[in-house]
Design a protein around this motif. Structure first.
Motif, PDB file in Angstrom:
ATOM      1  N   GLY A  52       0.318  -1.380  -0.486  1.00 34.79           N
ATOM      2  CA  GLY A  52       0.073  -0.455   0.041  1.00 34.79           C
ATOM      3  C   GLY A  52       0.358   1.550  -0.057  1.00 34.79           C
ATOM      4  O   GLY A  52       0.303   2.585   0.364  1.00 34.79           O
ATOM      5  N   GLY A  81      -2.669   5.189   6.690  1.00 38.65           N
ATOM      6  CA  GLY A  81      -4.216   4.556   7.525  1.00 38.65           C
ATOM      7  C   GLY A  81      -4.167   3.340   6.336  1.00 38.65           C
ATOM      8  O   GLY A  81      -5.464   3.409   7.102  1.00 38.65           O
ATOM      9  N   THR A  82      -3.600   3.111   5.448  1.00 40.33           N
ATOM     10  CA  THR A  82      -4.441   2.113   4.239  1.00 40.33           C
ATOM     11  C   THR A  82      -2.824   1.549   3.859  1.00 40.33           C
ATOM     12  O   THR A  82      -3.659  -0.135   3.216  1.00 40.33           O
ATOM     13  CB  THR A  82      -5.190   3.054   2.914  1.00 40.33           C
ATOM     14  N   SER A  83      -2.072   1.562   4.723  1.00 41.61           N
ATOM     15  CA  SER A  83      -0.495   1.198   3.823  1.00 41.61           C
ATOM     16  C   SER A  83      -0.200   0.022   5.187  1.00 41.61           C
ATOM     17  O   SER A  83      -0.389   0.744   6.638  1.00 41.61           O
ATOM     18  CB  SER A  83       0.483   1.836   3.388  1.00 41.61           C
ATOM     19  N   TRP A  84       0.955  -0.598   5.038  1.00 37.65           N
ATOM     20  CA  TRP A  84       1.435  -1.981   6.342  1.00 37.65           C
ATOM     21  C   TRP A  84       2.896  -2.033   5.462  1.00 37.65           C
ATOM     22  O   TRP A  84       3.019  -2.296   4.153  1.00 37.65           O
ATOM     23  CB  TRP A  84       0.881  -2.613   6.522  1.00 37.65           C
ATOM     24  N   ALA A 213      -0.690  -2.546  11.098  1.00 42.76           N
ATOM     25  CA  ALA A 213      -1.687  -3.271  10.683  1.00 42.76           C
ATOM     26  C   ALA A 213      -2.426  -3.919  11.819  1.00 42.76           C
ATOM     27  O   ALA A 213      -0.998  -4.710  12.039  1.00 42.76           O
ATOM     28  CB  ALA A 213      -1.472  -3.872   8.942  1.00 42.76           C
ATOM     29  N   LYS A 226      -4.527  -7.270   1.302  1.00 44.65           N
ATOM     30  CA  LYS A 226      -5.328  -6.437   2.128  1.00 44.65           C
ATOM     31  C   LYS A 226      -7.134  -7.110   1.934  1.00 44.65           C
ATOM     32  O   LYS A 226      -7.229  -6.308   3.245  1.00 44.65           O
ATOM     33  CB  LYS A 226      -5.485  -5.539   1.479  1.00 44.65           C
ATOM     34  N   LYS A 230      -6.393  -5.457   8.175  1.00 47.42           N
ATOM     35  CA  LYS A 230      -6.948  -4.205   8.462  1.00 47.42           C
ATOM     36  C   LYS A 230      -5.774  -3.132   8.787  1.00 47.42           C
ATOM     37  O   LYS A 230      -4.886  -2.904  10.330  1.00 47.42           O
ATOM     38  CB  LYS A 230      -8.093  -4.043   9.775  1.00 47.42           C
ATOM     39  N   THR A 232      -4.905   0.777  10.036  1.00 44.63           N
ATOM     40  CA  THR A 232      -5.262   1.769  10.211  1.00 44.63           C
ATOM     41  C   THR A 232      -5.118   2.983  10.714  1.00 44.63           C
ATOM     42  O   THR A 232      -4.834   4.038  11.286  1.00 44.63           O
ATOM     43  CB  THR A 232      -6.113   1.651  11.166  1.00 44.63           C
ATOM     44  N   LYS A 234      -1.941   5.758  11.338  1.00 49.34           N
ATOM     45  CA  LYS A 234      -1.476   6.942  10.378  1.00 49.34           C
ATOM     46  C   LYS A 234      -0.178   7.886  11.575  1.00 49.34           C
ATOM     47  O   LYS A 234      -0.998   8.031  12.609  1.00 49.34           O
ATOM     48  CB  LYS A 234      -3.432   8.278  10.453  1.00 49.34           C
TER      49      LYS A 234
END
Length: 741
Positions: A52, A81-84, A213, A226, A230, A232, A234
């Motif tokens: 992500g 918030g969407t990557s890890w 994550a 994905k 999850k 989240t 940030k």
């Protein structure tokens, strides 16, 4: 310690003084990422995989300098918030930490915390989690949380720190360490939380280690994609490092960049709703008192203890000690669940003065705890509900599980709660056990505390769980003893025991008429032969507190012959309460007509004793802050009520309290109390949110909790007709909590 400090300092100096990261404080870690890229800085090269589009960004100015002082590269990974990132199991599976020592270090700065925001996690939910560090927003508050899964106890151990709002978006140095006995959470060089945590870190889960994550599903070996995860978190992560050892204090100092470590844990025992002379755990849930025993000048109080994120069956025996049965200090020597036998349910303890079990190794007599180990065969955690023993050869400081457990195998259902007592007449130890059939209990005998045989069974109508069984002198005559048998709700029978069978001589009698009294237990090996009990006061009336539940104040039980009802058990506050007396107020020969304000009373904690002549009063009330103790002379009824409630709001006026507006909030119990020669005696213990009323020397007892209303401390006596106060003695009480606690 000084050598370790020198090593940490030397390595750090080398790091700061060179432009290349060749020597650093992390050289003995199992992995470290400082985010000048995705490689592992230790050299094993557990390279991270980017999902992500996590970006690596340079830090500037002071942020870069502070990063480098801690061994960072002056750069950080940014998560939107969407990557890890994931590290798998490590290049050599080194991220599957194992053993009794670990340390985790994370340096991070959140830009926003919208909910559960994992920074570092290995495995899934609490039932298979190995370790995690997260930020968590709950009800408008943000917490730093660290969890570890132990191979001996289901669920996880949670440590947490309430982050001040001004620091929500600041850099945080977060260090979690575990040594097989305790776990600790440090934030910016301050110890913020700790917990008794035994065993080894859970290492049997094969899910990859994640940064930024968590897994959506609780169980299984999910793929790193994905749909399974999850993400989240940030913000920025500067450093992530893991050690398979308990990092020493000097290195924690260096990583945190502080002069010395400090104790930053909350100031427990002064909270808004903390009872001040009733025992509560420092934090977290408690229920049944367990293992009550006196030895070598110390009273031991064990209790069912539940750290958060533990399944309900996997409780510890928490542990507190006292020199006087009044002032308690909670200590870390818990009895924790054994991985073979599962959770520590309720039970009792004795002193093996004659070493019949053969465990004694030195001068100290052996303390033996009898524990129901709940078991969970479906999950491979031992057989269902067996009776096991753990013993201490050092006065209760440490306990060892007997290697030949169980001493009593599973019989049926969830048989549980062993109470062991010595029977002098038959020269054997007796165990009373609840059989988990309606009203049924079993009696078992032993001469060595390890081999037990079934003696008989009995049924006590309306009584379940947590049996109490003890011989007591009748009317103070040591040559005329009767046996008292009671259950968790306090109801009891009195009778004879011949070494095999118990034969009741009374009906089932009510032991407590309040709304918060359960699972009472008596101390064994008392130095003065008193029978002293304490009970759990179950309640949900402490919002926003770090602790849940409390104990009753200890009481002495005596057996007496009454003129109207024959044999009865009386229960009365122990005399040691005098250690708390502060200021004494007395009244004598006063007549109350209508209402009289007790202006001399303005505190929250009192031990009160009143003697009333009720022959010319139809009813009266004692308004004691938020509760009202009332007596109706016509019906001979003693009652206790809390603040009147109207539409969910406390109504602080006498009209509402006497208008019959009774509900779950203010109906605190009632009992029949017959006057003796036209007089009644009331002993009342009043704490911040607890009231215990003892009528006529403890013949009728009401034990209840209430939720305090407005802070005004108002005390009145109100009477219909003429009430004669023959005498009253009222003692304000000091808190039992001291700086040492």
């Amino acid at each position: 310690m000084m050598i370790r400090l020198a090593i940490c300092s030397f390595l750090l100096v080398l790091l700061i003084g060179t432009s290349d990261r060749q020597v650093n404080v992390y050289e003995d870690s199992v992995a470290v990422w400082t985010f000048d890229g995705l490689d592992d800085g230790v050299g094993v090269n557990s390279r991270l995989t980017n999902h992500g589009n996590v970006s690596i960004v340079p830090l500037e100015g002071d942020e870069a300098s502070l990063s480098k002082q801690r061994g960072g590269a002056g750069s950080a990974a940014y998560f939107g918030g969407t990557s890890w990132l994931d590290a798998g199991q490590g290049a050599q599976e080194e991220l599957n930490l194992s053993g009794k020592e670990i340390t985790l270090y994370v340096r991070a700065r959140a830009t926003a915390v919208d909910g559960y925001s994992p920074i570092l996690t290995k495995a899934g939910d609490d039932h298979n989690l190995a370790y995690s560090i997260v930020l968590n927003r709950v009800d408008g508050a943000v917490y730093i949380e660290a969890k570890i899964g132990s191979d001996e106890i289901a669920g996880a151990h949670l440590l947490r720190y309430l982050l001040p709002k001004t620091e929500w978006n600041a850099w945080q140095d977060i260090i979690f360490r575990f040594n097989g006995k305790t776990s600790q959470l440090y934030v910016n060089g301050k110890l913020r939380d700790d917990e008794v945590t035994v065993g080894q870190i859970r290492d049997w889960n094969r899910r990859p280690m994640l940064i930024g994550a968590e897994y959506k599903k609780e169980y299984g070996y999910a793929d790193v994609d994905k749909d399974a995860l999850k993400a989240t978190f940030k913000g920025f992560i500067d450093i992530v490092a893991l050690w398979d050892k308990f990092l020493p204090d000097p290195c924690i100092v260096q990583l945190s960049q502080v002069d010395e470590l400090a104790d930053g844990r909350p100031a427990y025992y002064t909270e808004k709703h903390r009872p001040q002379f009733h025992f509560t755990a420092k934090k977290n849930w408690l229920n049944d008192p367990n293992g009550l025993v006196y030895y070598d000048g110390v009273y031991h109080l064990f209790f069912q203890y539940m750290p958060p994120h533990r399944p309900g069956a996997y409780k510890d025996w928490g542990h507190a000690v006292s020199k006087d049965l009044v002032h308690w200090e909670q200590i870390s020597s818990h009895i924790t669940p054994h991985k073979v036998w599962s959770g520590c349910w309720s039970g009792s303890a004795i002193v093996d003065a004659d070493n019949v079990a053969g465990f004694q190794t030195g001068k100290d007599k052996t303390l033996i705890a009898f524990i129901t180990n709940g078991g969970n065969p479906g999950r491979g955690l031992g057989p269902l509900n067996t009776q096991c023993i753990a013993y201490s050869t050092d006065g209760g400081n440490t306990f060892t599980y007997y290697d030949q457990n169980p001493v009593l195998k599973h019989i049926k259902a969830e048989n549980r709660d062993p109470k062991v007592v010595w029977d002098e007449a038959s020269q054997q130890w007796i165990m009373a056990l609840f059989m988990d059939d309606p009203d049924e209990f079993g009696l078992f005998g032993s001469t060595d505390l390890k081999e037990w045989s079934h003696l008989s069974s009995l049924s006590v109508k309306g009584v379940r769980e947590c049996p109490g069984f003890a011989p007591l002198p009748l009317d103070g005559d040591p040559k005329n003893k009767k046996w008292l048998f009671f259950g968790a709700n306090g109801d009891y029978v009195i009778g004879n025991f011949d070494g095999k069978n118990f034969k009741p001589e009374t009906e089932v009698l009510r032991g407590d008429y309040g709304t918060n009294y359960y699972a009472a237990m008596t101390w064994s090996n008392m130095p003065d032969d008193r029978c002293v009990s304490i009970a759990w006061m179950p309640t949900q009336r402490y919002p926003g507190m770090p602790f849940e539940q409390q104990m009753s104040f200890p009481t002495e039980i005596t057996l007496r012959t009454t003129a109207d009802e024959g044999l009865k058990a009386f229960r009365y506050p122990i005399q040691e309460i005098r250690h708390l007396y502060e200021k004494t107020t007395t009244l004598k020969n006063e007549t109350i007509k209508g209402k009289q304000r007790l202006k001399m009373l303005d505190g929250e904690r009192y031990d009160m004793e009143f003697e009333f002549d009720v022959r010319r009063s139809t009813s009266f009330e004692l308004v004691l802050r938020d509760v009202t103790v009332s007596y109706n002379a016509k019906t001979q009824s003693l009652a206790c009520g809390g603040p009147a409630m109207r539409n969910g709001i406390i109504v602080d006026d006498w009209v509402a309290q006497t208008a019959g507006e009774m509900n779950d909030q203010n109906n605190l119990g009632q009992a029949l109390l017959r006057p003796i020669n036209g007089k009644i005696n009331l002993r009342i213990l009043l704490d911040h949110n607890t009231v215990e009323v003892f009528g006529n020397g403890g013949e009728a007892v009401i034990s209840s909790c209430f939720m305090p209303g407005k802070p005004a401390n108002t005390y009145d006596i109100r009477s219909e007709g003429q009430l004669s106060v023959i005498k009253a003695e009222i003692h304000s009480l000091k808190s039992i909590w001291t700086a040492a606690n």
